[in-house]
Write a protein that holds these residues in place. Sequence first.
Motif, PDB file in Angstrom:
ATOM      1  N   ALA A 247       0.830  -1.209   0.000  1.00 26.42           N
ATOM      2  CA  ALA A 247       0.000   0.000   0.000  1.00 26.42           C
ATOM      3  C   ALA A 247       0.865   1.260   0.000  1.00 26.42           C
ATOM      4  N   ARG A 248       1.912   1.249   0.806  1.00 26.84           N
ATOM      5  CA  ARG A 248       2.784   2.427   0.854  1.00 26.84           C
ATOM      6  C   ARG A 248       3.520   2.604  -0.468  1.00 26.84           C
ATOM      7  N   ALA A 249       3.997   1.510  -1.050  1.00 30.03           N
ATOM      8  CA  ALA A 249       4.696   1.618  -2.331  1.00 30.03           C
ATOM      9  C   ALA A 249       3.776   2.205  -3.399  1.00 30.03           C
ATOM     10  N   ARG A 250       2.525   1.800  -3.407  1.00 28.56           N
ATOM     11  CA  ARG A 250       1.577   2.347  -4.380  1.00 28.56           C
ATOM     12  C   ARG A 250       1.353   3.840  -4.154  1.00 28.56           C
ATOM     13  N   ARG A 251       1.297   4.269  -2.901  1.00 28.70           N
ATOM     14  CA  ARG A 251       1.111   5.689  -2.605  1.00 28.70           C
ATOM     15  C   ARG A 251       2.326   6.496  -3.042  1.00 28.70           C
ATOM     16  N   ILE A 252       3.538   5.921  -2.854  1.00 29.37           N
ATOM     17  CA  ILE A 252       4.744   6.629  -3.279  1.00 29.37           C
ATOM     18  C   ILE A 252       4.764   6.797  -4.790  1.00 29.37           C
ATOM     19  N   THR A 264      12.059  15.592  -5.511  1.00 31.70           N
ATOM     20  CA  THR A 264      11.751  15.266  -4.114  1.00 31.70           C
ATOM     21  C   THR A 264      10.352  15.747  -3.791  1.00 31.70           C
ATOM     22  N   LEU A 265       9.716  15.063  -2.845  1.00 26.92           N
ATOM     23  CA  LEU A 265       8.389  15.475  -2.396  1.00 26.92           C
ATOM     24  C   LEU A 265       8.166  14.967  -0.980  1.00 26.92           C
ATOM     25  N   GLN A 266       7.071  15.425  -0.374  1.00 27.58           N
ATOM     26  CA  GLN A 266       6.734  15.012   0.981  1.00 27.58           C
ATOM     27  C   GLN A 266       5.544  14.057   0.942  1.00 27.58           C
ATOM     28  N   LEU A 267       5.602  13.045   1.806  1.00 27.33           N
ATOM     29  CA  LEU A 267       4.485  12.125   1.974  1.00 27.33           C
ATOM     30  C   LEU A 267       4.449  11.710   3.435  1.00 27.33           C
ATOM     31  N   ASP A 268       3.348  11.987   4.099  1.00 26.29           N
ATOM     32  CA  ASP A 268       3.181  11.648   5.512  1.00 26.29           C
ATOM     33  C   ASP A 268       4.304  12.238   6.371  1.00 26.29           C
ATOM     34  N   GLY A 269       4.737  13.442   6.027  1.00 23.92           N
ATOM     35  CA  GLY A 269       5.763  14.108   6.810  1.00 23.92           C
ATOM     36  C   GLY A 269       7.176  13.661   6.522  1.00 23.92           C
TER      37      GLY A 269
END
Length: 291
Positions: A247-252, A264-269
Amino acid sequence: MALRSMLFVPGDSERKLAKAPSAGADALILDLEDAVDAARLPAARAIVRDYLAARPASGPELWVRINPLDSGLALDDLAAVVRAGPDAILLPKGQGAQGIVTLDHYLTALEAREGLEPGAIGIMPVATETAGAMFNLGGYANCSPRLRGLTWGAEDLAAALGAAGNRREDGEYEFTYELARSLCLLGANAAGVPAIDTIWGNFRDETGLRRDSARARRAGFTGKIAIHPDQVAAINEAFTPDPADIARARRIVQAFEQAPGVGTLQLDGEMLDRPHLKQAMRILASVPAGN
């Protein structure tokens, strides 16, 4: 298709071949080398050819381990089985890229003879079974589009070196065999193909198998070879990402797709960059079909 588990099956045993698909391995390696006595080899070739020809529409990939190119047996192995269209050839005693090129030429000629799609049959060498092979693991890149991966072996290497064993008193590999494992991993990544870990020899030691499989996955291997059907479930589990990781890999991946051109970007802080994306894509590539 992600190859988490590859199960060796003796090519001369119709009983074991019939039972093998039920083990759940992603690929079966129909063995014409170590598992078959020389006197049984002609019969084994015929059994493997007929097994390949009778394959169902769905099921595991079917590979064939032939004899080494310098054994005088490899061409006869190939002539017997290529007509039935194996998915790939496992090449023992791989010596480097030139051996892959030679095997590619053989397969090209035999595919043409049999009217098969050119390049349909893949190749993976067991790339660490001789001393000389250890110095060639960085040279597999771009040697052939048939290259499906690299794997390694410790038992034949120990025999080639005249070693009494390949493990220390604590059960871990001696340095030479750890080096072989690391060079296989590095060589596979340099060539852009999966690295498949070698066998766990004691098929009754599930605890050791699970520990060894987890270690291989952490290092970057994408699958492992099994020598017994009872090993397959533990290997599949070890090399299948858990749902949270998927699930996390798909969100990334989705986050980067929604921000084209961004490094670069932010995800969940958390700050993420391209290596995070690459790792996420590798995780998703290892997810079995249907998950």
